[in-house]
Motif scaffolding. Structure first.
Motif, PDB file in Angstrom:
ATOM      1  N   UNK A 110       7.317  -2.960  63.167  1.00 47.37           N
ATOM      2  CA  UNK A 110       6.934  -1.554  62.973  1.00 47.37           C
ATOM      3  C   UNK A 110       7.657  -0.949  61.775  1.00 47.37           C
ATOM      4  N   UNK A 111       8.941  -1.321  61.584  1.00 48.67           N
ATOM      5  CA  UNK A 111       9.677  -0.815  60.425  1.00 48.67           C
ATOM      6  C   UNK A 111       9.119  -1.382  59.130  1.00 48.67           C
ATOM      7  N   UNK A 112       8.785  -2.661  59.142  1.00 49.23           N
ATOM      8  CA  UNK A 112       8.221  -3.270  57.936  1.00 49.23           C
ATOM      9  C   UNK A 112       6.872  -2.641  57.594  1.00 49.23           C
ATOM     10  N   UNK A 113       6.082  -2.352  58.602  1.00 51.90           N
ATOM     11  CA  UNK A 113       4.793  -1.707  58.367  1.00 51.90           C
ATOM     12  C   UNK A 113       4.973  -0.311  57.779  1.00 51.90           C
ATOM     13  N   UNK A 164       3.657   0.904  53.947  1.00 46.94           N
ATOM     14  CA  UNK A 164       2.476   1.749  53.795  1.00 46.94           C
ATOM     15  C   UNK A 164       2.763   3.246  53.826  1.00 46.94           C
ATOM     16  N   UNK A 165       3.974   3.675  54.102  1.00 52.27           N
ATOM     17  CA  UNK A 165       4.240   5.108  54.152  1.00 52.27           C
ATOM     18  C   UNK A 165       4.105   5.755  52.783  1.00 52.27           C
ATOM     19  N   UNK A 216      -0.339  11.036  57.769  1.00 50.51           N
ATOM     20  CA  UNK A 216       0.920  10.299  57.960  1.00 50.51           C
ATOM     21  C   UNK A 216       0.759   9.238  59.023  1.00 50.51           C
ATOM     22  N   UNK A 217       1.571   8.201  58.889  1.00 49.66           N
ATOM     23  CA  UNK A 217       1.499   7.094  59.828  1.00 49.66           C
ATOM     24  C   UNK A 217       2.069   7.522  61.180  1.00 49.66           C
ATOM     25  N   UNK A 218       1.401   7.064  62.237  1.00 51.60           N
ATOM     26  CA  UNK A 218       1.911   7.342  63.576  1.00 51.60           C
ATOM     27  C   UNK A 218       3.035   6.377  63.902  1.00 51.60           C
ATOM     28  N   UNK A 230      13.406   7.154  57.050  1.00 54.62           N
ATOM     29  CA  UNK A 230      12.900   6.110  56.152  1.00 54.62           C
ATOM     30  C   UNK A 230      11.995   6.699  55.094  1.00 54.62           C
ATOM     31  N   UNK A 231      11.065   7.576  55.522  1.00 56.66           N
ATOM     32  CA  UNK A 231      10.146   8.169  54.556  1.00 56.66           C
ATOM     33  C   UNK A 231      10.897   8.994  53.529  1.00 56.66           C
TER      34      UNK A 231
END
Length: 459
Positions: free
Chosen positions: A377-380, A384-385, A395-397, A410-411
């Motif tokens: 999930x962190x790599x995703x 892509x963020x 925004x990504x869920x 992270x963002x």
């Protein structure tokens, strides 16, 4: 202004000893002219006229043009000679998904009535609305309704009213094509009345009368009948009609004009109704594929078990094919080399990768015990963020197992790092400009690349 298509088709003599037979050939145009006037095949016409409705309204000349279009749409027996069949009737044909109708209306008053009916259907958005209307006439009016001054006045009034109907129907996106009378072979006319009232001179006057009443200018396009019959007037067997192949030239003129008369529109796409969900499903084939996959997994066969019959002969000898060469080993018991534990382990790894969305078969979760930020999930989110932010996407869920604080951190971290690196490059700070440029290129900084080609000696 309407478009008048003149003949771009030449005649040439056949092998007949008398040299009296003619057929059409296409005049070759240089590619530099970008001429799009070419022979349209049956396949091209069916594709262009797919789900279209065409109407031909007029006399026997227009009917022969209608027959020619039908033949070129694949109806080979259209217009076949039949002396015993009815002539003055309406005709309806269907070529695949194209409706082709002929409406018998030899006189101007008949054509006016039909135009009123077509206009009413178009205004009501009726299913009977046509996509294109081809009209033609004048010969019957010259023979029966053009003798006295009263007849001429009444005919002129009819043409003026018909012009208004043509203009109204064109405003409803229905193009009108006018087909002028073909050349009359006066000596071949079958009756004295026709020779006196419908000869070529009288027919020419009638063509001029239609032009003066702006019938031609009210049309979207004009097919000039004399342009492809003047040189073949001697082939008119009754003075009015020609052999079927003569009308093929006029039909090809109309077929080429379909490019701008019937342009492609978004409305054609709206008519498409996608199939319902599951309508195209094949449960039997799906179960068969699942069975083959399980056979390949449990029997460790990349060919889905298709080599089972080749692997074991009556002596149970194992045959292994390597680069097309069969190597037969000694007799071995069936399943002696199998490793059930390894097989179950591989199946577990595959299911872990599928259900946990981890291409490393779950090892990413093992690595996260020692290194932070390598969860799938962190790599995703890392990958892509920034793309979502730059492209103004939602925004990504958050994935399961990650906290909102870590996601926002992270963002923001990537955004701050990107802005900081951009500011450092603009200020010229540091000696790592090459590394910053590479990072900017990867993050999509938007600046133009500063790379340039230099001679090898200057590097």
């Amino acid at each position: 202004m309407p478009t008048t298509i003149l003949s771009s088709i030449e005649n040439f003599a056949t092998c007949s000893p008398a040299g009296a037979g003619y057929t059409w050939r296409w005049e070759t145009s240089p590619s530099s002219t970008h001429c799009r006037f070419t022979q349209r095949t049956e396949k091209q016409l069916k594709k262009k006229l797919d789900h279209k409705r065409l109407a031909f309204v007029g006399d026997s000349m227009t009917r022969n043009l209608y027959h020619s279009i039908c033949r070129q749409m694949g109806i080979v027996n259209a217009g076949r000679y039949d002396t015993g069949g009815p002539k003055h009737i309406d005709i309806a044909r269907v070529a695949d998904k194209t409706n082709l109708d002929f409406i018998w209306a030899p006189l101007a008053v008949n054509q006016l009535d039909k135009m009123k009916e077509l206009n009413e259907n178009a205004m009501k958005r009726d299913m009977k609305k046509y996509d294109l209307v081809v009209m033609g006439g004048g010969a019957w009016d010259r023979l029966h309704r053009y003798q006295t001054p009263e007849d001429i006045t009444a005919h002129t009034d009819t043409l003026n009213a018909m012009k208004m109907q043509m203009t109204a129907i064109e405003q409803l996106d229905v193009p009108i094509v006018w087909f002028t009378p073909t050349t009359i072979n006066t000596p071949a006319l079958t009756t004295q009345e026709k020779k006196e009232r419908m000869n070529e001179i009288d027919t020419t006057e009638m063509r001029v009368a239609y032009d003066k009443t702006d019938i031609l200018s009210a049309s979207t396009m004009i097919i000039d009948g004399p342009s492809f019959t003047r040189e073949r007037v001697g082939e008119s067997y009754d003075g009015v009609h020609y052999p079927p192949d003569v009308y093929d030239a006029g039909a090809q003129m109309l077929a080429n004009a379909f490019d701008w008369l019937l342009p492609e529109s978004d409305a054609a796409l709206e008519k498409f109704t996608p199939p319902e969900t599951g309508k195209m499903a094949k449960p039997f084939l799906g179960m068969m594929m699942l069975c083959l996959c399980f056979i390949g997994l449990f029997f460790f066969d990349g060919f889905f078990g298709c080599l089972v019959g080749l692997l074991y002969e009556k002596t149970h000898a194992v045959v292994i094919y390597t680069n097309g060469i069969g190597i037969v080993y000694g007799q071995k018991k069936k399943g002696k080399m199998a490793k059930p534990f390894l097989g179950m382990m591989m199946l577990c790894l595959c299911f872990i990768g599928l259900f946990f969305f981890d291409g490393f078969f779950g090892f990413s979760y093992l690595a996260c015990l020692f290194i932070k930020g390598v969860l799938p999930s962190d790599l995703y989110l890392e990958a892509f963020s920034i793309l979502h932010e730059k492209s103004n996407l939602p925004p990504l869920s958050m994935a399961s197992g990650a906290s909102p604080e870590s996601s926002s951190f992270t963002s923001k971290k990537y955004k701050t790092s990107n802005n900081a690196s951009t500011a450092m490059r603009r200020a010229g700070v540091g000696d790592e400009s090459g590394v910053d440029d590479e990072i900017a290129a990867l993050l999509g900084d938007g600046r133009e690349s500063s790379l340039e080609l230099r001679p090898l000696g200057q590097l």
